[in-house]
Design a protein around this motif. Structure first.
Motif, PDB file in Angstrom:
ATOM      1  N   UNK A  56      87.622  18.929  51.749  1.00  0.00           N
ATOM      2  CA  UNK A  56      86.805  19.886  52.488  1.00  0.00           C
ATOM      3  C   UNK A  56      86.403  19.371  53.863  1.00  0.00           C
ATOM      4  N   UNK A  57      87.014  18.291  54.306  1.00  0.00           N
ATOM      5  CA  UNK A  57      86.697  17.734  55.618  1.00  0.00           C
ATOM      6  C   UNK A  57      85.745  16.569  55.568  1.00  0.00           C
ATOM      7  N   UNK A  58      85.156  16.298  54.408  1.00  0.00           N
ATOM      8  CA  UNK A  58      84.214  15.191  54.246  1.00  0.00           C
ATOM      9  C   UNK A  58      84.658  14.319  53.068  1.00  0.00           C
ATOM     10  N   UNK A  59      84.359  13.057  53.169  1.00  0.00           N
ATOM     11  CA  UNK A  59      84.708  12.149  52.085  1.00  0.00           C
ATOM     12  C   UNK A  59      86.194  11.878  52.031  1.00  0.00           C
ATOM     13  N   UNK A  60      86.634  11.373  50.902  1.00  0.00           N
ATOM     14  CA  UNK A  60      88.040  11.029  50.703  1.00  0.00           C
ATOM     15  C   UNK A  60      88.789  12.183  50.026  1.00  0.00           C
ATOM     16  N   UNK A  61      89.996  12.486  50.493  1.00  0.00           N
ATOM     17  CA  UNK A  61      90.785  13.530  49.835  1.00  0.00           C
ATOM     18  C   UNK A  61      91.119  13.150  48.397  1.00  0.00           C
ATOM     19  N   UNK A  62      91.162  14.163  47.540  1.00  0.00           N
ATOM     20  CA  UNK A  62      91.478  13.958  46.129  1.00  0.00           C
ATOM     21  C   UNK A  62      92.903  14.436  45.871  1.00  0.00           C
ATOM     22  N   UNK A  63      93.739  13.551  45.354  1.00  0.00           N
ATOM     23  CA  UNK A  63      95.133  13.881  45.092  1.00  0.00           C
ATOM     24  C   UNK A  63      95.229  14.833  43.899  1.00  0.00           C
ATOM     25  N   UNK A  64      95.883  15.988  44.109  1.00  0.00           N
ATOM     26  CA  UNK A  64      95.999  16.988  43.037  1.00  0.00           C
ATOM     27  C   UNK A  64      97.448  17.453  42.849  1.00  0.00           C
ATOM     28  N   UNK A  65      98.388  16.807  43.483  1.00  0.00           N
ATOM     29  CA  UNK A  65      99.793  17.149  43.295  1.00  0.00           C
ATOM     30  C   UNK A  65     100.176  18.470  43.933  1.00  0.00           C
ATOM     31  N   UNK A  66     100.874  19.314  43.174  1.00  0.00           N
ATOM     32  CA  UNK A  66     101.417  20.560  43.720  1.00  0.00           C
ATOM     33  C   UNK A  66     100.510  21.762  43.460  1.00  0.00           C
ATOM     34  N   UNK A  67      99.260  21.529  43.124  1.00  0.00           N
ATOM     35  CA  UNK A  67      98.355  22.642  42.806  1.00  0.00           C
ATOM     36  C   UNK A  67      98.154  23.560  44.018  1.00  0.00           C
ATOM     37  N   UNK A 271      86.995  25.676  54.974  1.00  0.00           N
ATOM     38  CA  UNK A 271      87.051  24.213  54.781  1.00  0.00           C
ATOM     39  C   UNK A 271      87.897  23.818  53.573  1.00  0.00           C
ATOM     40  N   UNK A 272      88.972  24.547  53.345  1.00  0.00           N
ATOM     41  CA  UNK A 272      89.918  24.215  52.279  1.00  0.00           C
ATOM     42  C   UNK A 272      91.193  23.671  52.928  1.00  0.00           C
ATOM     43  N   UNK A 273      91.104  22.442  53.390  1.00  0.00           N
ATOM     44  CA  UNK A 273      92.175  21.891  54.211  1.00  0.00           C
ATOM     45  C   UNK A 273      93.441  21.614  53.394  1.00  0.00           C
TER      46      UNK A 273
END
Length: 306
Positions: A56-67, A271-273
């Motif tokens: 969402x632009x803050x913190x660390x990105x969370x890996x979710x694969x091909x979702x 903010x759904x990058x």
């Protein structure tokens, strides 16, 4: 002095000059290369990586694969955006190029050509936001066009920008109008390269103006037409500013929602990058597919000299 020594004495300074030329060449190319690295390659790599994350632009990105890709490929909004974008491209590219070719042929035969070229080219160098605001005043329900139709024909005021389909046609209209000047200038350059002897030979053989246009002018201009069609399609797939300003954020009921606006809406409005990056990859694939189809079809209608 031996021959190898003489050769070395002559090639030594030249080698030094060549090395200096290489250094100067790299020096002058460095700003452009650095700009491409910082503003093209790195953002593309970042978007590609973010497409597989939730961020969402803050913190660390969370890996979710091909979702994200699964979400977007089943999204009604992206489907609507793709359809709208393809409609814009399918309408604006052939009509815009045809009008530009006809106008360039006419302008090539009249006096005062530079004056008309300046008039046609003025929208090209005008801010797209300014163009959108001007046409917004013309097309709104209480605008100039509706007022003219009401006063002259007694027609009820039409909200050109309030109906999804009419708003989409308005975007197509403004797109054709604003890009016409650049296409005319390019086609005029192509017409200037056609030898007058070719046109004279066609006229001697009995070909009329219409026949010369379709059987001589168009085939000779086909490489330029092909190039402009590729550029115009790519530009149409990137339509954003008109739908953002002209019809106020993609218009009524997402009637003018394009892919680039969809990317903007997901990334900067919601903010759904991750989803935004996945949609941008979809746009990249769509652009590559359409461009590949154009290059595959060029063999049927593009005639190269020589």
């Amino acid at each position: 002095m031996s021959a190898p020594a003489v050769a070395e004495a002559h090639t030594g300074p030249r080698r030094g000059w060549r090395e200096k030329d290489n250094y100067w060449g790299m020096f002058f190319v460095a700003p452009q290369a650095l700009g491409m690295l910082l503003f093209t390659l790195l953002p593309f790599l970042a978007a590609f990586l973010l497409a597989f994350t939730e961020w969402n632009g803050f913190g660390m990105p969370k890996l979710i694969g091909f979702e994200n890709f699964a979400n977007q490929l089943t999204s009604p909004l992206l489907g609507r955006a793709i359809i709208n974008t393809l409609v814009i491209a399918a309408i604006t590219v052939p009509i815009g190029l045809f009008l530009a070719i006809v106008a360039s042929v006419v302008l090539n035969k009249i006096k005062g050509r530079p004056f008309y070229l300046v008039l046609f080219f003025a929208p090209v160098v005008t801010s797209s936001v300014a163009i959108a605001l001007i046409w917004q005043q013309l097309l709104r329900a209480d605008g100039v066009i509706s007022g003219f139709l009401t006063n002259t024909l007694g027609i009820e005021p039409i909200d050109w920008l309030g109906h999804p389909w009419l708003a989409l046609m308005a975007v197509c209209l403004v797109t054709i109008w604003s890009s016409l000047g650049l296409n005319i200038v390019i086609f005029m350059a192509g017409l200037q390269s056609i030898s007058p002897s070719v046109m004279e030979a066609a006229a001697i053989d009995g070909a009329g103006p219409v026949s010369r246009f379709f059987k001589v002018v168009l085939p000779l201009l086909s490489p330029i037409v092909f190039y402009q069609s590729v550029v115009a399609f790519i530009s149409s797939l990137q339509t954003f500013d008109l739908v953002f300003v002209l019809v106020k954020n993609a218009g009524p009921d997402n009637g003018t929602r394009t892919i680039v606006y969809h990317i903007y809406d997901l990334g900067f409005a919601k903010s759904q990058f991750g989803l935004s990056s996945a949609a941008s990859i979809v746009l990249l694939v769509l652009t590559l597919v359409i461009t590949a189809l154009q290059f595959g079809a060029q063999k049927k209608f593009v005639h190269y000299e020589g």
